[in-house]
Design a protein around this motif. Structure first.
Motif, PDB file in Angstrom:
ATOM      1  N   VAL A 140       0.838  -1.190   0.000  1.00 49.63           N
ATOM      2  CA  VAL A 140       0.000   0.000   0.000  1.00 49.63           C
ATOM      3  C   VAL A 140       0.876   1.243   0.000  1.00 49.63           C
ATOM      4  N   HIS A 141       0.570   2.168  -0.905  1.00 51.54           N
ATOM      5  CA  HIS A 141       1.272   3.442  -0.970  1.00 51.54           C
ATOM      6  C   HIS A 141       0.496   4.456  -0.140  1.00 51.54           C
ATOM      7  N   GLY A 142       0.986   4.756   1.045  1.00 49.85           N
ATOM      8  CA  GLY A 142       0.279   5.647   1.957  1.00 49.85           C
ATOM      9  C   GLY A 142       0.676   7.091   1.796  1.00 49.85           C
ATOM     10  N   LYS A 143       0.403   7.861   2.851  1.00 52.03           N
ATOM     11  CA  LYS A 143       0.715   9.286   2.837  1.00 52.03           C
ATOM     12  C   LYS A 143       2.217   9.528   2.822  1.00 52.03           C
ATOM     13  N   SER A 144       2.617  10.633   2.223  1.00 56.98           N
ATOM     14  CA  SER A 144       4.020  11.071   2.196  1.00 56.98           C
ATOM     15  C   SER A 144       4.946   9.997   1.638  1.00 56.98           C
ATOM     16  N   GLY A 145       4.449   9.217   0.688  1.00 54.95           N
ATOM     17  CA  GLY A 145       5.283   8.198   0.065  1.00 54.95           C
ATOM     18  C   GLY A 145       5.515   6.986   0.923  1.00 54.95           C
ATOM     19  N   GLN A 146       4.829   6.908   2.057  1.00 50.31           N
ATOM     20  CA  GLN A 146       4.994   5.774   2.957  1.00 50.31           C
ATOM     21  C   GLN A 146       4.457   4.508   2.298  1.00 50.31           C
ATOM     22  N   ARG A 147       5.220   3.435   2.399  1.00 53.76           N
ATOM     23  CA  ARG A 147       4.838   2.159   1.780  1.00 53.76           C
ATOM     24  C   ARG A 147       4.783   1.085   2.857  1.00 53.76           C
ATOM     25  N   SER A 148       3.714   0.316   2.878  1.00 58.47           N
ATOM     26  CA  SER A 148       3.581  -0.720   3.889  1.00 58.47           C
ATOM     27  C   SER A 148       3.012  -1.992   3.272  1.00 58.47           C
ATOM     28  N   GLU A 149       3.457  -3.124   3.808  1.00 57.30           N
ATOM     29  CA  GLU A 149       2.964  -4.419   3.358  1.00 57.30           C
ATOM     30  C   GLU A 149       1.845  -4.867   4.297  1.00 57.30           C
ATOM     31  N   MET A 150       0.718  -5.232   3.714  1.00 54.95           N
ATOM     32  CA  MET A 150      -0.425  -5.661   4.508  1.00 54.95           C
ATOM     33  C   MET A 150      -0.886  -7.031   4.046  1.00 54.95           C
ATOM     34  N   PRO A 151      -1.348  -7.862   4.980  1.00 52.52           N
ATOM     35  CA  PRO A 151      -1.886  -9.171   4.578  1.00 52.52           C
ATOM     36  C   PRO A 151      -3.152  -8.996   3.759  1.00 52.52           C
ATOM     37  N   LEU A 152      -3.319  -9.835   2.776  1.00 48.91           N
ATOM     38  CA  LEU A 152      -4.489  -9.773   1.905  1.00 48.91           C
ATOM     39  C   LEU A 152      -5.479 -10.855   2.341  1.00 48.91           C
ATOM     40  N   PRO A 153      -6.558 -10.474   3.020  1.00 54.86           N
ATOM     41  CA  PRO A 153      -7.547 -11.474   3.454  1.00 54.86           C
ATOM     42  C   PRO A 153      -8.074 -12.280   2.274  1.00 54.86           C
ATOM     43  N   ALA A 154      -8.463 -13.521   2.546  1.00 51.45           N
ATOM     44  CA  ALA A 154      -8.894 -14.431   1.477  1.00 51.45           C
ATOM     45  C   ALA A 154     -10.096 -13.881   0.717  1.00 51.45           C
ATOM     46  N   ASP A 155     -11.078 -13.320   1.433  1.00 51.25           N
ATOM     47  CA  ASP A 155     -12.269 -12.826   0.746  1.00 51.25           C
ATOM     48  C   ASP A 155     -11.965 -11.601  -0.112  1.00 51.25           C
ATOM     49  N   VAL A 156     -11.033 -10.776   0.351  1.00 53.96           N
ATOM     50  CA  VAL A 156     -10.643  -9.601  -0.440  1.00 53.96           C
ATOM     51  C   VAL A 156      -9.891 -10.034  -1.686  1.00 53.96           C
ATOM     52  N   GLY A 157      -8.945 -10.972  -1.528  1.00 57.36           N
ATOM     53  CA  GLY A 157      -8.195 -11.474  -2.677  1.00 57.36           C
ATOM     54  C   GLY A 157      -9.102 -12.140  -3.697  1.00 57.36           C
ATOM     55  N   LYS A 158     -10.083 -12.888  -3.211  1.00 54.30           N
ATOM     56  CA  LYS A 158     -11.028 -13.557  -4.109  1.00 54.30           C
ATOM     57  C   LYS A 158     -11.847 -12.540  -4.887  1.00 54.30           C
ATOM     58  N   ALA A 159     -12.253 -11.463  -4.227  1.00 49.90           N
ATOM     59  CA  ALA A 159     -13.048 -10.427  -4.894  1.00 49.90           C
ATOM     60  C   ALA A 159     -12.230  -9.697  -5.950  1.00 49.90           C
ATOM     61  N   ILE A 160     -10.970  -9.392  -5.634  1.00 49.67           N
ATOM     62  CA  ILE A 160     -10.110  -8.715  -6.607  1.00 49.67           C
ATOM     63  C   ILE A 160      -9.857  -9.616  -7.808  1.00 49.67           C
ATOM     64  N   ALA A 161      -9.586 -10.901  -7.537  1.00 52.79           N
ATOM     65  CA  ALA A 161      -9.329 -11.853  -8.622  1.00 52.79           C
ATOM     66  C   ALA A 161     -10.552 -11.989  -9.524  1.00 52.79           C
ATOM     67  N   ALA A 162     -11.743 -12.004  -8.935  1.00 51.81           N
ATOM     68  CA  ALA A 162     -12.964 -12.117  -9.740  1.00 51.81           C
ATOM     69  C   ALA A 162     -13.108 -10.923 -10.671  1.00 51.81           C
ATOM     70  N   TYR A 163     -12.744  -9.742 -10.185  1.00 52.08           N
ATOM     71  CA  TYR A 163     -12.823  -8.548 -11.035  1.00 52.08           C
ATOM     72  C   TYR A 163     -11.767  -8.588 -12.137  1.00 52.08           C
ATOM     73  N   LEU A 164     -10.552  -8.994 -11.782  1.00 53.82           N
ATOM     74  CA  LEU A 164      -9.481  -9.032 -12.777  1.00 53.82           C
ATOM     75  C   LEU A 164      -9.776 -10.043 -13.880  1.00 53.82           C
ATOM     76  N   LEU A 165     -10.387 -11.159 -13.524  1.00 54.84           N
ATOM     77  CA  LEU A 165     -10.642 -12.218 -14.498  1.00 54.84           C
ATOM     78  C   LEU A 165     -11.924 -11.985 -15.289  1.00 54.84           C
ATOM     79  N   ARG A 166     -12.935 -11.404 -14.638  1.00 55.26           N
ATOM     80  CA  ARG A 166     -14.250 -11.316 -15.289  1.00 55.26           C
ATOM     81  C   ARG A 166     -14.883  -9.936 -15.121  1.00 55.26           C
ATOM     82  N   GLY A 167     -14.094  -8.919 -15.256  1.00 58.63           N
ATOM     83  CA  GLY A 167     -14.678  -7.597 -15.115  1.00 58.63           C
ATOM     84  C   GLY A 167     -13.783  -6.467 -15.573  1.00 58.63           C
ATOM     85  N   ARG A 168     -12.504  -6.605 -15.377  1.00 55.51           N
ATOM     86  CA  ARG A 168     -11.585  -5.510 -15.707  1.00 55.51           C
ATOM     87  C   ARG A 168     -11.414  -5.391 -17.207  1.00 55.51           C
TER      88      ARG A 168
END
Length: 227
Positions: free
Chosen positions: A97-125
């Motif tokens: 994640v690119h936060g404020k003032s150029g701050q960058r942080s690594e965050m865990p990707l919950p399974a339901d969030v990853g599944k939703a993003i993948a569904a959009y990338l495969l069948r929507g984007r």
């Protein structure tokens, strides 16, 4: 206003229009720490909103993934808008994640969030040379121009669902996540780490939110005093 007034009075004295240091007479306005309680969307309202999204459509899959990112990770609207394909590490289950003032942080990707993003990338984007994860639905097919695009999406989604949320903006999901974590016993440092707060005082504001939990402590303390 007071800063501008002091500057004007100093300029007037410099020009010789006044002889006294009138800038010193301008009172200092109190800058209260944590003056207001964050307005957070409730967990039930979030569930209603997510359930209202039609994921059978490409736009619905996009909107659902964006709303999940806001609700589950507490991301800012700009952080979602500028998220790029290379920011997601599918093998490690992380998102950068690119936060404020150029701050960058690594965050865990919950399974339901990853599944939703993948569904959009495969069948929507839509097909696009843009590396942004989320793209506009109308031409030109590019990423959102800024945080306002995500904010507009949130507003329209709430209106369509008929949800009387505290606000119409995206930041209420961030506040909602913090209050939920607090009610589940998370420490302020843990909440600050998830939300990417650099100043601990920024996180302290959520101590004034969980009124319900504070009320349950009152009778306990009263009864313990009688022992």
């Amino acid at each position: 206003m007071t800063t501008a007034l002091r500057s004007f009075l100093r300029y007037a004295r410099y020009r010789g229009d006044v002889t006294l240091d009138l800038a010193a007479a301008v009172p200092v306005v109190a800058n209260w720490s944590m003056p207001s309680i964050p307005r957070a969307i409730s967990a039930e309202q979030t569930r209603q909103l997510l359930a209202s999204i039609d994921r059978r459509t490409a736009i619905g899959r996009r909107d659902y993934a964006i709303l999940l990112l806001l609700a589950r990770l507490g991301l800012r609207s700009g952080e979602v808008a500028f998220l790029e394909l290379d920011d997601i590490d599918w093998r490690a289950g992380q998102v950068s994640v690119h936060g404020k003032s150029g701050q960058r942080s690594e965050m865990p990707l919950p399974a339901d969030v990853g599944k939703a993003i993948a569904a959009y990338l495969l069948r929507g984007r839509p097909h696009s040379a843009s590396r942004r994860v989320f793209l506009r639905a109308k031409a030109p097919i590019t990423g959102f121009r800024g945080p306002c695009g995500v904010g507009s999406l949130v507003r329209h989604s709430l209106q369509r669902a008929g949800i009387d949320a505290p606000t119409m903006g995206a930041h209420q999901f961030r506040h909602g996540l913090a209050t939920q974590m607090l009610s589940r016993g998370a420490s302020l440092s843990e909440i600050g780490e998830v939300l990417g707060h650099r100043d601990p005082n920024t996180t302290r504001i959520y101590t004034s939110v969980d009124i319900k939990a504070l009320r349950t402590l009152a009778p306990r303390r009263h009864s313990s005093c009688r022992l």
